[in-house]
Design a protein around this motif. Structure first.
Motif, mmCIF file in Angstrom:
data_model
loop_
_atom_site.group_PDB
_atom_site.id
_atom_site.type_symbol
_atom_site.label_atom_id
_atom_site.label_comp_id
_atom_site.label_asym_id
_atom_site.label_seq_id
_atom_site.Cartn_x
_atom_site.Cartn_y
_atom_site.Cartn_z
ATOM 1 N N LEU A 194 0.832 -1.199 0.000
ATOM 2 C CA LEU A 194 0.000 0.000 0.000
ATOM 3 C C LEU A 194 0.869 1.253 0.000
ATOM 4 O O LEU A 194 1.901 1.296 0.668
ATOM 5 C CB LEU A 194 -0.901 0.025 1.241
ATOM 6 C CG LEU A 194 -1.967 -1.046 1.336
ATOM 7 C CD1 LEU A 194 -2.661 -0.965 2.690
ATOM 8 C CD2 LEU A 194 -2.961 -0.923 0.207
ATOM 9 N N PRO A 195 0.450 2.273 -0.717
ATOM 10 C CA PRO A 195 1.185 3.541 -0.672
ATOM 11 C C PRO A 195 1.198 4.084 0.753
ATOM 12 O O PRO A 195 0.258 3.860 1.525
ATOM 13 C CB PRO A 195 0.394 4.456 -1.598
ATOM 14 C CG PRO A 195 -0.382 3.535 -2.481
ATOM 15 C CD PRO A 195 -0.672 2.331 -1.650
ATOM 16 N N SER A 196 2.223 4.803 1.092
ATOM 17 C CA SER A 196 2.379 5.314 2.459
ATOM 18 C C SER A 196 1.290 6.306 2.847
ATOM 19 O O SER A 196 1.046 6.525 4.031
ATOM 20 C CB SER A 196 3.754 5.954 2.633
ATOM 21 O OG SER A 196 3.920 6.997 1.698
ATOM 22 N N ASP A 197 0.592 6.897 1.868
ATOM 23 C CA ASP A 197 -0.441 7.870 2.207
ATOM 24 C C ASP A 197 -1.815 7.234 2.482
ATOM 25 O O ASP A 197 -2.771 7.937 2.786
ATOM 26 C CB ASP A 197 -0.558 8.954 1.132
ATOM 27 C CG ASP A 197 -0.977 8.406 -0.221
ATOM 28 O OD1 ASP A 197 -0.879 7.179 -0.443
ATOM 29 O OD2 ASP A 197 -1.400 9.212 -1.074
ATOM 30 N N VAL A 198 -1.919 5.912 2.398
ATOM 31 C CA VAL A 198 -3.177 5.244 2.732
ATOM 32 C C VAL A 198 -3.276 5.176 4.249
ATOM 33 O O VAL A 198 -2.403 4.613 4.907
ATOM 34 C CB VAL A 198 -3.245 3.827 2.130
ATOM 35 C CG1 VAL A 198 -4.469 3.076 2.659
ATOM 36 C CG2 VAL A 198 -3.262 3.891 0.614
ATOM 37 N N PRO A 199 -4.343 5.753 4.807
ATOM 38 C CA PRO A 199 -4.490 5.739 6.266
ATOM 39 C C PRO A 199 -4.577 4.317 6.815
ATOM 40 O O PRO A 199 -5.189 3.440 6.210
ATOM 41 C CB PRO A 199 -5.810 6.483 6.507
ATOM 42 C CG PRO A 199 -6.046 7.267 5.256
ATOM 43 C CD PRO A 199 -5.423 6.473 4.151
ATOM 44 N N GLN A 200 -3.964 4.104 7.948
ATOM 45 C CA GLN A 200 -3.972 2.795 8.586
ATOM 46 C C GLN A 200 -5.404 2.300 8.811
ATOM 47 O O GLN A 200 -5.693 1.120 8.664
ATOM 48 C CB GLN A 200 -3.216 2.852 9.918
ATOM 49 C CG GLN A 200 -3.070 1.502 10.594
ATOM 50 C CD GLN A 200 -2.235 0.524 9.783
ATOM 51 O OE1 GLN A 200 -1.222 0.900 9.198
ATOM 52 N NE2 GLN A 200 -2.656 -0.717 9.722
ATOM 53 N N GLU A 201 -6.310 3.213 9.142
ATOM 54 C CA GLU A 201 -7.706 2.848 9.384
ATOM 55 C C GLU A 201 -8.327 2.199 8.144
ATOM 56 O O GLU A 201 -9.055 1.210 8.245
ATOM 57 C CB GLU A 201 -8.512 4.084 9.782
ATOM 58 C CG GLU A 201 -9.971 3.794 10.043
ATOM 59 C CD GLU A 201 -10.751 5.053 10.407
ATOM 60 O OE1 GLU A 201 -11.935 5.102 10.057
ATOM 61 O OE2 GLU A 201 -10.172 5.975 11.022
ATOM 62 N N GLN A 202 -8.028 2.737 6.967
ATOM 63 C CA GLN A 202 -8.567 2.160 5.737
ATOM 64 C C GLN A 202 -7.967 0.779 5.472
ATOM 65 O O GLN A 202 -8.670 -0.135 5.057
ATOM 66 C CB GLN A 202 -8.311 3.082 4.558
ATOM 67 C CG GLN A 202 -9.209 4.304 4.574
ATOM 68 C CD GLN A 202 -8.966 5.187 3.371
ATOM 69 O OE1 GLN A 202 -7.847 5.307 2.893
ATOM 70 N NE2 GLN A 202 -10.021 5.807 2.885
ATOM 71 N N ALA A 203 -6.677 0.652 5.699
ATOM 72 C CA ALA A 203 -6.034 -0.651 5.524
ATOM 73 C C ALA A 203 -6.635 -1.672 6.488
ATOM 74 O O ALA A 203 -6.892 -2.821 6.112
ATOM 75 C CB ALA A 203 -4.527 -0.528 5.743
ATOM 76 N N ASP A 204 -6.886 -1.261 7.704
ATOM 77 C CA ASP A 204 -7.485 -2.148 8.700
ATOM 78 C C ASP A 204 -8.899 -2.554 8.300
ATOM 79 O O ASP A 204 -9.301 -3.708 8.509
ATOM 80 C CB ASP A 204 -7.514 -1.484 10.079
ATOM 81 C CG ASP A 204 -6.141 -1.333 10.698
ATOM 82 O OD1 ASP A 204 -5.178 -2.000 10.235
ATOM 83 O OD2 ASP A 204 -6.012 -0.532 11.654
ATOM 84 N N GLN A 205 -9.670 -1.619 7.737
ATOM 85 C CA GLN A 205 -11.028 -1.934 7.305
ATOM 86 C C GLN A 205 -11.025 -3.005 6.222
ATOM 87 O O GLN A 205 -11.821 -3.941 6.250
ATOM 88 C CB GLN A 205 -11.741 -0.680 6.802
ATOM 89 C CG GLN A 205 -12.132 0.273 7.910
ATOM 90 C CD GLN A 205 -12.739 1.552 7.357
ATOM 91 O OE1 GLN A 205 -12.309 2.080 6.336
ATOM 92 N NE2 GLN A 205 -13.750 2.057 8.047
#
Length: 134
Positions: free
Chosen positions: A90-101
């Motif tokens: 994932l690109p570094s600008d993807v929020p952790q919350e979105q990755a977790d979802q």
């Protein structure tokens, strides 16, 4: 290939950010290799990436999906999902919350044979509203 997330774009890969020519060439290589290994009709792959109707039970397309996920490192050789590798892509600008979802939505994917890879890609596509997948 840090800027890659799985979905139905370049044969099941959506690009977030810019890819180098080398990365694009590697993805094309993986695509061609998986088409050959799975025996899927290239037209079926093109139809799937364009969100046109494909057979839900297309075993060759499912095997293509699994092959592709393995080549880009999201699935291990034994069929387990490598979530650390997926997150690393994932690109570094993807929020952790979105990755977790996305992880929470897809973490319990199952299937036998090629079905698991197909189910994982389907989950990623169905959950693209998380803005991880374009």
């Amino acid at each position: 290939m840090k800027a890659i997330v799985i979905v139905l774009a370049i044969s099941f890969v959506a690009v977030l950010g810019e890819l180098t020519n080398e990365q694009k060439a590697k993805l094309r290589e993986y695509k061609e290799s998986c088409i050959n290994e799975s025996g899927v009709d290239p037209t079926v792959v093109e139809n799937a990436k364009g969100s046109r109707a494909t057979s839900e039970n297309d075993e060759k397309l499912a095997c293509f999906s699994t092959c592709f996920l393995k080549k880009i490192g999201i699935m291990k050789a034994d069929g387990d999902i490598d979530w650390e590798a997926a997150r690393a892509k994932l690109p570094s600008d993807v929020p952790q919350e979105q990755a977790d979802q996305l992880y929470n939505a897809c973490k319990d994917i199952t299937g036998t044979g090629c079905e698991k890879g197909h189910n994982l890609l389907k989950c990623f596509v169905e959950n693209k509203q998380f803005n991880l997948l374009h």
